[in-house]
Scaffold this motif. Structure first.
Motif, PDB file in Angstrom:
ATOM      1  N   THR A  19     -73.328  -0.634   8.808  1.00 41.96           N
ATOM      2  CA  THR A  19     -72.451   0.279   9.545  1.00 41.96           C
ATOM      3  C   THR A  19     -73.210   0.916  10.701  1.00 41.96           C
ATOM      4  N   LYS A  20     -74.436   1.320  10.434  1.00 43.55           N
ATOM      5  CA  LYS A  20     -75.259   1.925  11.480  1.00 43.55           C
ATOM      6  C   LYS A  20     -75.552   0.922  12.586  1.00 43.55           C
ATOM      7  N   ALA A  21     -75.832  -0.331  12.205  1.00 42.77           N
ATOM      8  CA  ALA A  21     -76.140  -1.366  13.190  1.00 42.77           C
ATOM      9  C   ALA A  21     -74.951  -1.649  14.100  1.00 42.77           C
ATOM     10  N   ALA A  22     -73.736  -1.452  13.577  1.00 43.61           N
ATOM     11  CA  ALA A  22     -72.528  -1.679  14.371  1.00 43.61           C
ATOM     12  C   ALA A  22     -72.168  -0.474  15.234  1.00 43.61           C
ATOM     13  N   GLY A  23     -72.986   0.581  15.164  1.00 40.13           N
ATOM     14  CA  GLY A  23     -72.719   1.776  15.958  1.00 40.13           C
ATOM     15  C   GLY A  23     -71.642   2.661  15.379  1.00 40.13           C
ATOM     16  N   LEU A  24     -71.341   2.484  14.098  1.00 43.54           N
ATOM     17  CA  LEU A  24     -70.260   3.236  13.462  1.00 43.54           C
ATOM     18  C   LEU A  24     -70.776   4.180  12.394  1.00 43.54           C
ATOM     19  N   SER A  25     -71.978   4.670  12.557  1.00 42.16           N
ATOM     20  CA  SER A  25     -72.540   5.590  11.572  1.00 42.16           C
ATOM     21  C   SER A  25     -71.614   6.787  11.387  1.00 42.16           C
ATOM     22  N   LEU A  26     -71.404   7.175  10.140  1.00 45.13           N
ATOM     23  CA  LEU A  26     -70.544   8.312   9.845  1.00 45.13           C
ATOM     24  C   LEU A  26     -71.342   9.601   9.626  1.00 45.13           C
ATOM     25  N   ALA A  69     -65.764  12.482  21.287  1.00 43.69           N
ATOM     26  CA  ALA A  69     -65.994  13.208  22.539  1.00 43.69           C
ATOM     27  C   ALA A  69     -67.482  13.352  22.841  1.00 43.69           C
ATOM     28  N   ALA A  70     -68.281  13.413  21.794  1.00 44.22           N
ATOM     29  CA  ALA A  70     -69.727  13.567  21.974  1.00 44.22           C
ATOM     30  C   ALA A  70     -70.420  12.238  22.276  1.00 44.22           C
ATOM     31  N   GLY A  71     -69.658  11.139  22.293  1.00 44.93           N
ATOM     32  CA  GLY A  71     -70.232   9.832  22.616  1.00 44.93           C
ATOM     33  C   GLY A  71     -70.881   9.130  21.453  1.00 44.93           C
ATOM     34  N   ALA A  72     -70.566   9.563  20.216  1.00 45.37           N
ATOM     35  CA  ALA A  72     -71.219   8.982  19.046  1.00 45.37           C
ATOM     36  C   ALA A  72     -70.906   7.500  18.878  1.00 45.37           C
ATOM     37  N   PHE A  73     -69.751   7.051  19.389  1.00 42.69           N
ATOM     38  CA  PHE A  73     -69.349   5.656  19.195  1.00 42.69           C
ATOM     39  C   PHE A  73     -69.364   4.839  20.490  1.00 42.69           C
ATOM     40  N   ASP A  74     -69.909   5.421  21.538  1.00 41.19           N
ATOM     41  CA  ASP A  74     -69.968   4.691  22.806  1.00 41.19           C
ATOM     42  C   ASP A  74     -70.787   3.417  22.648  1.00 41.19           C
TER      43      ASP A  74
END
Length: 281
Positions: free
Chosen positions: A191-198, A260-265
């Protein structure tokens, strides 16, 4: 709903226990604790490391023949079964807006159907011993988080399976579900590698607390149906069960802030979420 740590425990010495996912973070720690306390533990894992402090048999929970063989060997070694801990599970990125692919099938196959296969293979031994099944589910079984639909769906289905099992076997076998939040382990790597860390949406909790909750549930003289692992988890469990619209709003607000904070950009699988939040009226 939460564990009462004054609940009396059965003596673990000599208790015959099978743990799935026994070479992983939770399974290994759990097996080590129980073995040190005098329980007779057999682990099942797809890839035993060989250095676990208790015996672990190779077992692919997605393969019915592998499950049948491994469980038979474990039961023969133990001479019966008092407690089955269904701990094996995987996570991974799986947004709900996309059609289910290999990742979704993999999580359902392991988390739900793997649990079902192992439990079914153990039923006769559990009934004979008037034993116990402990399902290591997840807080996401009751409070879904975004971008991880397969994991939440598989864990919620696991709870539904536990409910059916309890109704069918309840005269002879107790069935409990434990609901940990996130524990730092390799399960989150994909999940982290896909940029989708929760991170920021789910708070990590200490491993020892989760293991203690599972042990308490496995050995309690009066096992509880549903067990949370922290006070915060108990509150979340209550809200998700009784005020689901409120928990939806809380999670949605947190997701909006993260987007909004760009966490998933830059995360392809979150592109839809990011676009919709930026184009909100």
């Amino acid at each position: 709903m939460t564990i009462s740590f004054v609940n009396r425990r059965q003596d673990p010495r000599g208790r015959r226990i099978i743990i799935t996912g026994a070479s992983g973070t939770i399974g290994r720690s759990l097996g080590e604790r129980l073995s040190r306390a005098g329980a007779r533990v057999m682990g099942l894992d797809l890839r035993p490391s060989g250095d676990e402090p208790f015996p672990v048999l190779g077992c692919d929970v997605t393969d019915p023949a592998s499950v049948t063989s491994a469980v038979a060997d474990a039961l023969a070694e133990l001479g019966g079964l008092d407690i089955l801990v269904n701990n094996a599970g995987i996570g991974g990125p799986a947004p709900a807006e996309y059609a289910p692919g290999d990742e979704v099938h993999r999580q359902l196959e392991i988390n739900l159907l793997g649990t079902w296969r192992v439990t079914a293979a153990c039923v006769d031994a559990l009934v004979a011993a008037r034993g116990r099944v402990v399902m290591v589910t997840s807080r996401m079984a009751v409070m879904q988080l975004p971008l991880a639909a397969a994991y939440g769906a598989s864990k919620r289905a696991m709870v539904a399976y536990a409910d059916a099992l309890r109704l069918e076997l309840g005269t002879h076998v107790s069935v409990s579900c434990v609901y940990p939040s996130a524990v730092r382990s390799p399960i989150h790597d994909s999940t982290k590698a896909a940029g989708l860390s929760l991170e920021g949406m789910s708070v990590y909790e200490p491993l020892h607390g989760v293991v203690e909750a599972i042990i308490q549930t496995a050995l309690a003289t009066r096992p509880r149906r549903d067990v949370t692992t922290t006070r915060k988890g108990a509150v979340e469990f209550f809200l998700a069960r009784h005020l689901p619209a409120l928990t939806d709003r809380i999670v949605a607000r947190t997701l909006a802030a993260r987007a909004a904070a760009g966490a998933f950009d830059g995360a392809a699988l979150a592109a839809g979420v990011v676009k919709r939040h930026r184009n909100r009226p």
